[in-house]
Enzyme design. Structure first.
Site, short mmCIF file in Angstrom:
data_model
loop_
_atom_site.label_atom_id
_atom_site.label_comp_id
_atom_site.label_asym_id
_atom_site.label_seq_id
_atom_site.Cartn_x
_atom_site.Cartn_y
_atom_site.Cartn_z
N ASN A 10 30.09 -17.40 -11.03
CA ASN A 10 28.71 -17.85 -10.65
C ASN A 10 27.99 -16.61 -10.23
OD1 ASN A 10 26.81 -18.96 -8.93
ND2 ASN A 10 28.17 -19.13 -6.93
N LYS A 12 25.22 -16.26 -9.20
CA LYS A 12 24.12 -16.30 -8.02
C LYS A 12 22.61 -15.72 -8.52
CE LYS A 12 27.80 -15.75 -4.87
NZ LYS A 12 28.70 -15.80 -3.95
N HIS A 96 27.73 -25.71 -3.42
CA HIS A 96 28.22 -24.30 -3.07
C HIS A 96 28.01 -24.06 -1.52
CE1 HIS A 96 28.47 -20.11 -2.80
NE2 HIS A 96 29.38 -20.10 -3.87
N GLU A 98 26.53 -21.54 -0.09
CA GLU A 98 25.15 -21.01 0.14
C GLU A 98 24.32 -22.14 -0.08
OE1 GLU A 98 25.91 -18.06 -2.85
OE2 GLU A 98 27.39 -17.00 -1.44
N GLU A 183 36.70 -23.29 -1.37
CA GLU A 183 36.09 -21.90 -1.09
C GLU A 183 35.80 -21.74 0.42
OE1 GLU A 183 33.97 -20.37 -4.75
OE2 GLU A 183 32.36 -21.54 -3.79
N GLY A 189 32.04 -13.41 -0.78
CA GLY A 189 31.43 -12.38 -0.84
C GLY A 189 31.62 -11.34 0.20
N SER A 229 36.10 -13.81 -2.90
CA SER A 229 36.45 -12.48 -3.22
C SER A 229 37.52 -12.65 -4.29
CB SER A 229 36.78 -12.04 -1.74
OG SER A 229 35.59 -12.03 -0.96
C1 PEP Z 1 31.41 -17.70 -5.03
O1 PEP Z 1 29.98 -17.48 -5.33
O2 PEP Z 1 31.67 -19.03 -5.16
C2 PEP Z 1 32.16 -16.58 -4.84
C3 PEP Z 1 33.33 -17.11 -4.54
O3 PEP Z 1 31.74 -15.56 -4.53
P1 PEP Z 1 32.67 -14.20 -4.37
O4 PEP Z 1 33.64 -14.36 -5.52
O5 PEP Z 1 31.66 -13.09 -4.50
O6 PEP Z 1 33.40 -14.23 -2.97
#
Ligand code: PEP
Length: 273
Positions: A10, A12, A96, A98, A183, A189, A229
């Site tokens: 992803n 972003k 997601h 976010e 998630e 993040g 992460s």
């Molecule tokens: C994500 O954007 O779905 C995500 C898991 O980000 P990160 O790996 O940076 O934590």
């Protein structure tokens, strides 16, 4: 039934079309034809055509980061399923955290009512998932609890509500097109690690819910990813977990070396590498 693991990046709000094209070419050189694993990348909308062109004819798929449920009309700023398909997408991320406005640590740029610009809820996530399936896209439906919800012992309740709402109205014959991603918001993040066993436990819970919705046999064929992460260090442990069928990777998907290592961890974790 053996599930082919799926590792999806992803990207972003990162990369211009030129930069995205360069990263896609690098990933293609490293990952095209990787056996026993499926790989995808989800660039920003404006980068999708360039990335799709760079990955054309390869085994690396392209996805969108969001979708609107109407095909066309007066919906300024939105992108529909048929548009994503014609731009070269096979997948789309839906719900997601976010996009749901659930950030682990919102920065000052999102203070006050500015968070409301990211307004997905269970109803819109469901509409987006259904729109993706109607367009022939595979939705990657994201679910997960915030730190406050976890600390209040509500992880299971939150995840169950999000899974059930997200899947409402999805027909059994569409089930295998769906990908779920657990998630935990607090791990996205932030560099905070979710234990391998805990990731496995909640992915297992998601699969039990899928079994309640579509029956145990279908549930065994659906990929449940872990995201939060994921990096080259923690990927091997996570990818060895029986209920974790790959990863949704944010930050580290922008670094070709790291993303390649995560993909290799998924191959090896499932005995394919
Ligand atoms: C994500 O954007 O779905 C995500 C898991 O980000 P990160 O790996 O940076 O934590």
């Amino acid at each position: 039934m053996a599930r082919i693991p799926f590792v999806c990046g992803n990207w972003k709000l990162n990369k211009t079309p030129d930069e995205a094209c360069a990263l896609a070419q690098d990933l293609r050189a490293r990952l095209d034809g990787a056996p026993g694993v499926e790989v995808g990348v989800c660039p920003p909308f404006v980068c999708i055509p360039a990335v799709a062109e760079a990955l054309k004819g390869s085994t690396v798929s392209v996805g969108g980061q969001d979708i609107f449920w109407m095909e066309k009309g007066a919906y300024t700023g939105e992108v529909s399923g048929p548009m994503l398909v014609s731009a070269g997408c096979r997948y789309v991320i839906v719900g997601h955290s976010e996009r749901r406005g659930r950030f682990a640590k919102p920065g000052p740029e999102l203070a006050g009512d500015l968070m409301a610009v990211f307004g997905d809820n269970d109803t819109t996530v469901n509409r987006k998932a259904l729109a993706a399936l109607s367009a022939g896209l595979r939705p990657i439906i994201c679910v997960g609890e915030t730190l406050e919800e976890r600390q209040a012992g509500r992880t299971e309740v939150v995840v169950e509500a999000q899974v059930r709402a997200g899947l409402a109205g999805v027909r059994p014959e569409q089930a295998e097109e769906v990908v779920l991603a657990y998630e935990p918001v607090w791990a996205i993040g932030t560099g905070e690690k979710c234990d391998d066993e805990e990731a496995n436990r909640v992915c297992g819970l998601v699969r039990r819910l899928l079994a309640q919705v579509w029956g145990p046999e279908k549930a065994q064929g659906i990929r449940v990813l872990y995201g939060g992460s994921v990096d080259a260090q923690n990927a091997p442990g996570l990818m060895r977990q029986s209920e974790v069928d790959g990863g949704l990777v944010g930050g580290k998907s922008l670094i070709a070396d790291d993303f390649e290592k995560i993909v290799k961890a998924a191959q090896q974790g499932k005995g394919m590498g």
